[in-house]
Enzyme design. Structure first.
Site, PDB file in Angstrom:
ATOM      1  N   LYS A  80     116.311   5.541  40.437  1.00 17.17           N
ATOM      2  CA  LYS A  80     116.266   4.325  39.629  1.00 17.17           C
ATOM      3  C   LYS A  80     116.845   4.604  38.242  1.00 17.17           C
ATOM      4  O   LYS A  80     116.614   5.668  37.663  1.00 17.17           O
ATOM      5  CB  LYS A  80     114.809   3.855  39.517  1.00 17.17           C
ATOM      6  CG  LYS A  80     114.626   2.465  38.922  1.00 17.17           C
ATOM      7  CD  LYS A  80     113.127   2.094  38.916  1.00 17.17           C
ATOM      8  CE  LYS A  80     112.876   0.733  38.310  1.00 17.17           C
ATOM      9  NZ  LYS A  80     111.429   0.394  38.296  1.00 17.17           N
ATOM     10  N   SER A 155     110.488  -4.400  39.585  1.00 13.63           N
ATOM     11  CA  SER A 155     111.769  -4.143  38.973  1.00 13.63           C
ATOM     12  C   SER A 155     112.670  -3.221  39.777  1.00 13.63           C
ATOM     13  O   SER A 155     113.883  -3.200  39.587  1.00 13.63           O
ATOM     14  CB  SER A 155     111.547  -3.539  37.591  1.00 13.63           C
ATOM     15  OG  SER A 155     110.960  -2.239  37.713  1.00 13.63           O
ATOM     16  N   SER A 179     106.236  -2.331  40.503  1.00 13.97           N
ATOM     17  CA  SER A 179     107.699  -2.251  40.649  1.00 13.97           C
ATOM     18  C   SER A 179     108.190  -1.325  41.751  1.00 13.97           C
ATOM     19  O   SER A 179     109.383  -1.308  42.067  1.00 13.97           O
ATOM     20  CB  SER A 179     108.335  -1.822  39.325  1.00 13.97           C
ATOM     21  OG  SER A 179     108.243  -2.869  38.390  1.00 13.97           O
TER      22      SER A 179
END
Lengths: 506, 498
Positions: A80, A155, A179
């Site tokens: 990420k 997210s 997330s």
């Protein structure tokens, strides 16, 4: 020939160790898949093909030379974009970090590199991890591989979509309020938020320091356990890192996969079901409970009365910490620098212009909220009260874990919604995390396991749902045992993994 | 411009109250929250890590040595040491603060409720109550380029050096210092000086004022009488020398008295000290608009020094300056006034080392407070900066004690040492200053003198010893002062047969 991209990390690791495939072959297969599906999915913000292949060649050579390697050596991974990677862009989905190349690696990245895992690239996300749909990325939407018109969650929508679209067997996510778990639920993948302090936060671009936690994003429970054991454990560079060693996670996953949950009490949280949860989501949840019962678990109902205040407390604590954490983005030392269009170029005016141009609306919204919540005269009413609620929620969990070994709920109240559907309604967006947020407030671990498909209320193709398991702090092994048992029961019912039913994007 | 009131007049009509915040940079090897090495005078931005540059993702880790030093300071100031205390974030945007917040202790200091007895030059002791001592990190250093003043106003651009960012600081805050009256400036100076001495004795900082290792913020307020409520205070920031501390207090008392006399109110504000003009000017006005949005630092866990550790530190505290002074005064047998002069001259260490080199305490004091003090004053330098060591003074005194030179010659030897001619022994040899103790050589000189002054011989033989001095003088002259006058006298009398 086997499609290498569809194999789990555990299987790939086995084949690599046995010499049936090389890391270069596996990595190249992922890169080819990226080339094929990325135009439709857009899970990556940066693909590091050359570096990944270089790592793969190196690990293949070392293996050929008979070197002792980490079990996951040669298995590629996506990271990420909120995690800093030396020499690789790390934007956290924000314009304000466009072009910044970190001079250092996050601790978990160091461990990934030390294990000889090729890093395929950096995945898309809501800007600074603020969002539940990845629509707040400054670099465009990521599309859900199950339905390209829909959100992949957030997210960490990029990491979940990358794994669901078979462009990476493994990915790293971060979970501040859900997330990792919510994107897992809506993309049919497995996501784990470890116990707070279980994985080093050193090198995670902080959203809310007291809530953030990095964890695995995978297609199987066992793969999560393997990755969790690699990235977890004490790090002296993170003061909040737990000093004790991790429990045996891989062992717990293997044990769970044998399907016997006798002696395990599963607590259903009254407040995390029913109203607001789609009927299909609720139905899949209840079917999963039956499977757990069949496996020998005892199911009880537990009440966590203060959870109704969790969302409100979360949206004070998170913005408060974020407003301070994001203060460093000011155009003075790194990243974007914008000078005011007219008038004097003073430090203060450059900071204002840079932040005005570099941050998106959701980030600004939360900075303003947090700045307000910490202001003199308001602190006690907002931040102070929120911290008290946090304590009450921890007490709710303590009481619930007196009655049950693990707690369970649907991960997300709904299946993936349409891109744009909730973009103008932040409250509706925030409600998506109602079931995942309490774990962050209490610092306890949680996993989301895909547990079926549900047709959304508006009709159309069936979409994935997720089953959340929560455990007491430092008892992450319980997630893996129960998660693997459920996964095994579901897959034997379905006759294979859920993702086999996803559209073939290639 | 407010009319300044004469200082004596001001303190006759107003009661000054002080509050002093002293920041000391700890002499740890690394920074407060990261492993960046700290060394004075490095190239700009070379002593940094992702943490002290505030790079995205970096996290702080508390420096254990800094905590130990803070506890040492707390204990030396008779403070309570917290069983648990936290850091907080002080949020404000400024380019020398890399994270745009300073990590500092706020409402949970590591040390609190202490006191320090401060001795003034005349021996008066004033107890200063300590509110707290807390840990924090220093900011970077801005250099404003262009413009004439070196200040940000009018500068073309500014440079930031983050070497200093993150250096551990301990800030020591007093309670209001009351009841000092006209001696307020002296108390302020003596307090800061006493702290500096303690930092050095504890070995927690080099504590060099001129390097900014120790910085004082001086708060001053006036009230009509000691019974009146506290007046509004001003805070003069970054006062960097003992003398300036004293001058700031004096100036602020005169200035505030002038404002109050004119019927104006004192504005609560930060003021800047100007060394050149000896005045302060208004900085920023402190108001509610200044909101640092403090909250507990979520990246750090509470600091919880165990009681065992605190006691271990207490047990290993070095002797503090005041106790040491008392001990040495007893050992050396100095009178109170003598000891005070020694302290005020900064001669304790010099005398201690001189005694260690074999000199008697009285002789050591005689040298350092007499001849050497005179020469230091003449050269406008500190005693310690004279090009002579305590060991050399010890050696010099040894030569006197063994009778190889006399006091008068010793001054010539001192000249030689100060002129860089080497150690006393070497100077004596090179300059041929050793006392003539060879009776034969003396007798020759005596006979010569006796022969030259037969009238003196007569008088002495007649029972008048008064004129013997004339013979001794002649002998001393003949031996260029290198004879032992006592021995010469004995030999002269023997020779005359008186």
């Amino acid at each position: 020939m086997t499609d290498l991209t569809r194999l789990s990390a555990a299987v790939l690791a086995e084949k690599l160790r046995a010499g049936e495939v090389t890391s270069v072959e596996v990595t190249q297969a992922c890169l080819d898949r990226i080339a094929a599906v990325e135009p439709a999915v857009h899970a990556y913000l940066h693909v590091s093909a050359d570096e990944a292949l270089a790592t793969a060649r190196d690990v293949d050579a070392r293996r050929a030379a008979g070197e002792e390697l980490h079990p996951l050596a040669g298995v590629p991974i996506a990271v990420k974009d909120v995690v800093v990677t030396r020499g690789m862009p790390s934007t956290a989905g924000s314009k304000i970090l466009e072009g910044w190349v970190p001079p250092y690696d996050a601790t978990l990245v160091e461990r990934i590199r030390a294990a000889g895992m090729p890093i395929l690239g950096k995945t898309n996300m809501d800007e600074f991890a603020m969002g539940s749909s990845t629509e707040h990325s400054a670099y465009g939407n990521t599309h859900n591989p199950w339905d390209l018109e829909r959100i992949p969650g957030g997210s960490g929508g990029g990491s979940a979509a990358a794994v669901a679209a078979f462009t990476a067997p493994l990915a790293i996510g971060t979970d501040t309020g859900g997330s990792i778990r919510q994107p897992g639920a809506v993309t049919g993948t497995v996501g784990v938020k470890p116990t707070y302090g279980g994985v080093s936060r050193y090198g995670l671009i902080a959203l809310a320091s007291s809530l953030d936690q990095a964890g695995p994003v995978t297609r199987t429970v066992l793969d999560s356990a393997l990755l969790h054991e690699l990235i977890g454990g004490h790090d002296p560079r993170d003061s909040t890192s737990i000093p004790e060693p991790l429990p045996d996670l891989v062992g717990a996953a293997r044990r769970g996969a044998q399907g016997d949950l006798s002696g395990v009490t599963v607590g259903v949280v009254t407040q995390l079901q029913g109203e607001g949860y789609q009927p299909g989501v609720q139905a899949r949840f209840e079917e999963s409970l039956e499977l757990l019962t069949k496996a020998g678990a005892k199911v009880v109902e537990v009440s966590c009365p203060h959870f109704e205040y969790a969302l409100a407390a979360y949206y004070l604590i998170l913005p408060a910490e974020a407003s301070s954490n994001l203060a460093k983005f000011d155009g003075m030392r790194f990243g974007l620098r914008v000078e005011p269009e007219d008038g004097p170029v003073t430090a203060e005016r450059v900071m204002a212009a840079t932040r005005g141009a570099g941050f998106g609306d959701e980030v600004k919204r939360r900075i303003i909220l947090g700045t307000y919540a910490l202001s003199a005269g308001y602190y006690d009413a907002y931040y102070g009260s929120a911290q008290k609620v946090r304590t009450l929620i921890q007490q709710d969990f303590d009481a619930a874990f007196e009655q049950a070994d693990v707690l369970v709920s649907p991960t997300s109240p709904t299946t993936a919604f349409k891109l744009g559907e909730k973009l103008d309604d932040p409250l509706a967006m925030y409600l998506n995390d109602v079931a995942t947020i309490p774990a962050n407030l209490a610092g306890i671990p949680g996993i989301s396991v895909p547990n079926g498909l549900s047709v959304p209320p508006e009709g159309g193709d069936a979409l994935p749902t997720g089953f959340q398991v929560l455990a007491p702090a430092k008892a992450d092994d319980r997630l893996y045992r129960v998660g693997a048992a459920l996964e095994a029961a579901l897959e034997s019912r379905w006759g294979g993994p859920l993702l086999d039913r996803a559209p073939d994007l290639g | 411009m407010t009319q300044m009131v004469d200082y004596a007049d001001a303190v006759r009509r107003y009661d000054p109250v002080l509050g002093i915040e002293v920041h000391v940079e700890l002499g740890t090897r690394t920074k407060m929250f990261c492993a960046a090495e700290v060394e004075f005078g490095g190239e700009p931005n070379t002593q940094t890590t992702p943490v002290s540059l505030g790079l995205p993702g970096a996290l702080p880790v508390v420096n254990g040595t800094a905590v130990e030093y803070a506890i040492r300071i707390g204990l030396a100031l008779n403070c309570q040491i917290a069983e648990s205390c936290r850091f907080a974030r002080k949020n404000y945007f400024y380019p020398d603060v890399p994270k745009n917040f300073q990590t500092s202790q706020y409402d949970e200091p590591i040390a609190f409720d202490g006191w320090l007895d401060v001795e003034l030059e005349d021996g008066t002791v004033h107890r200063v109550e300590i509110e707290r001592a807390h840990m924090e990190e220093d900011a970077g250093k801005n250099t404003h380029v262009g413009g004439s003043t070196g200040r940000i106003h009018g500068a073309e651009y500014s440079l930031v050096d983050y070497n200093r960012a993150g250096i551990p600081l301990v800030e020591i805050v007093t309670k209001p210092i009351t009841g000092v009256g006209d001696r307020a400036p002296e108390v302020a100076r003596a307090y800061v000086q006493a702290l500096r001495d303690i930092f050095r004795a504890l070995d927690v900082s080099e504590a060099k004022m001129e390097r900014g290792n120790v910085r004082a913020d001086v708060n001053v307020s006036l009230r009509p009488t000691p019974e009146s409520p506290l007046g509004t205070r001003t805070e003069t920031k970054n006062v960097n020398s003992f003398r300036s501390v004293e001058r700031v207090v004096r100036h602020e008392i005169s200035r505030q008295a002038g404002a109050l006399d004119a019927g104006r109110t004192i504005v609560q504000e930060t003021r800047h000290w100007h060394e050149d003009t000896g005045t302060t000017t208004s900085g920023r006005v402190k108001s509610d608009a200044e909101d640092y949005r403090y909250f507990p630092e979520p990246d750090l866990v509470p600091v919880e020094p165990s009681r065992e550790w605190v006691e271990e530190i207490r047990a290993t505290l070095p002797e503090l300056p005041q106790a040491r002074r008392r001990r040495l005064q007893t050992e050396w047998g100095y009178a109170d006034a003598e000891m005070r002069d020694v302290v005020n001259a900064g001669a304790i260490e010099l005398i201690e080392a001189t005694v260690a080199a074999g000199s008697s305490p009285a002789a050591a004091r005689k040298w350092w407070m007499g001849e050497l003090a005179r020469r230091a004053k003449q050269d406008e330098r500190e005693l310690a900066d004279l090009p002579i060591t305590p060991a050399q003074i010890g050696e010099l005194q040894g030569l006197v004690d063994s009778g190889r030179i006399n006091d008068k010659i010793a001054r010539q030897v001192l000249d030689g040492v100060l002129a860089g001619e080497g150690d006393p022994e070497a100077v004596v040899v090179a300059r041929g200053l050793e006392i003539v103790s060879d009776d034969g050589a003396l007798l020759a000189a005596i006979d010569e003198a006796l022969a030259a002054q037969p009238d003196v011989v007569e008088k002495v033989r007649g029972g008048n010893q008064g004129p013997v001095g004339a013979i001794i003088g002649a002998v001393m002259k003949a031996t260029r002062g290198q004879a032992d006058a006592k021995r010469v006298r004995e030999l002269v009398l023997e020779r005359i047969g008186a």
